[in-house]
Scaffold this active site. Sequence first.
Site, PDB file in Angstrom:
ATOM      1  N   HIS A   1      -7.754   9.894   4.059  1.00 34.11           N
ATOM      2  CA  HIS A   1      -7.299   8.901   5.042  1.00 34.11           C
ATOM      3  C   HIS A   1      -7.650   9.349   6.466  1.00 34.11           C
ATOM      4  O   HIS A   1      -7.764  10.537   6.726  1.00 34.11           O
ATOM      5  CB  HIS A   1      -5.776   8.719   4.948  1.00 34.11           C
ATOM      6  CG  HIS A   1      -5.345   8.059   3.676  1.00 34.11           C
ATOM      7  ND1 HIS A   1      -4.585   8.696   2.728  1.00 34.11           N
ATOM      8  CD2 HIS A   1      -5.569   6.818   3.197  1.00 34.11           C
ATOM      9  CE1 HIS A   1      -4.355   7.871   1.721  1.00 34.11           C
ATOM     10  NE2 HIS A   1      -4.947   6.724   1.974  1.00 34.11           N
TER      11      HIS A   1
ATOM     12  N   SER B   1     -12.752   4.034   4.964  1.00 29.22           N
ATOM     13  CA  SER B   1     -13.296   3.570   6.245  1.00 29.22           C
ATOM     14  C   SER B   1     -14.591   4.308   6.561  1.00 29.22           C
ATOM     15  O   SER B   1     -14.759   5.476   6.204  1.00 29.22           O
ATOM     16  CB  SER B   1     -12.281   3.801   7.376  1.00 29.22           C
ATOM     17  OG  SER B   1     -11.377   2.721   7.441  1.00 29.22           O
TER      18      SER B   1
ATOM     19  N   ASP C   1       0.851  -1.191   0.000  1.00 35.27           N
ATOM     20  CA  ASP C   1       0.000   0.000   0.000  1.00 35.27           C
ATOM     21  C   ASP C   1       0.891   1.246   0.000  1.00 35.27           C
ATOM     22  O   ASP C   1       1.814   1.362   0.813  1.00 35.27           O
ATOM     23  CB  ASP C   1      -0.872  -0.051   1.269  1.00 35.27           C
ATOM     24  CG  ASP C   1      -1.972   0.983   1.273  1.00 35.27           C
ATOM     25  OD1 ASP C   1      -2.430   1.374   0.183  1.00 35.27           O
ATOM     26  OD2 ASP C   1      -2.395   1.383   2.380  1.00 35.27           O
TER      27      ASP C   1
END
Length: 329
Positions: A186, A219, A83
């Site tokens: 993020h 998320s 990643d």
Amino acid sequence: MALVSGKQILDEAKKGKYGVGAYNVNNMEQIQAIMSAAKETKSPVIIQASRGALKYSNFTYLGYLMKAAVIENPDIPTAMHLDHGNSLESAIKAIELGFSSVMIDGSLLEDGKTPSTYDYNVKVTKSVVEYAHKAGVSVEAEIGTLGGIEDGVGSGKIHLTDPKEAKKFVDETGIDSLAIAIGTSHGAYKFKGASKLAFDVLTEIRNLIDIPIVLHGASSVPKELIEAVNKYGGKMPGASGVPIESLQEAIKLGVQKINVDTDGRLAITAAIRKVFAESPEKFDPRDYLGPARESLKELIKSKMIAFSTAGHSGDYAPISLETMKKEYK
Ligand code: G3H
Ligand code: 13P
Ligand code: ZN
């Protein structure tokens, strides 16, 4: 042993119109939780390690733990993915560790913070594609930049992906999947108010390119997990994420890979805090890492069901990296 390339998992997902979560790992319990979730829901899976995670584990430790996951789960098509690789060297290191998929994030310079130029991105991405494809390893790259400063993997400014530039980038680089910026970021603080994604941009990109699309910063930051963290002594006011329904809409519109790290961190933190708060006499790591592993497994299972990954582990015969090498020639 069912190590498959990222390309194979994502091409199948595109064909079957479902999403596959790519879950970040740092340690044994996280890897075990994700693999158990994949086994119980019969899902193909991508386990991914960031540059930071590999460095933290002195590279080989995490690499071997990820390999153990593959060996222990021959029925689960599994990709080992790097990643946010930031250079050809970082990709080579991961491929030498046995990874079957790498990301080169040339949307930022090597510092992981400064937005790069289009030409820089093309150059570094092409160098990784050339090296990785010879090894049968697939390549994800990024165009546009996400928000959120998280340990060198975000510029802090969001530049939504330009669909025409995305098409040009895919044609010029020969990558296998493309990460795009449509408003995600993020970390645990994604939106000040209501969440908002640029689905119009996603649709335009999907109409122009044919390879799988990746969503970073995906998320959901579930309210229950934030409440549990705060209840047991944490302090995370104002945390927010991308609702599951928005991710399901994104999958419907053509996203295949959904990157999840923060939610796993929250599940683990909430479970550990609970043990510490309720049983302050406990000091055996297994007494808190065990519940953390269980809680993470349940979280990942729910994602595998929500992204419709569940039930797809047996759809295809895993192809070895040797076969992929020939396919890339
Ligand atoms: O996209 C970034 C991931 O959340 C990895 O974060 O660099 O702190 O391991 P990290
Ligand atoms: P989250 O911070 O939303 O979990 O995103 C993780 C990610 O994009 C990893 O590359
Ligand atoms: Zn990311």
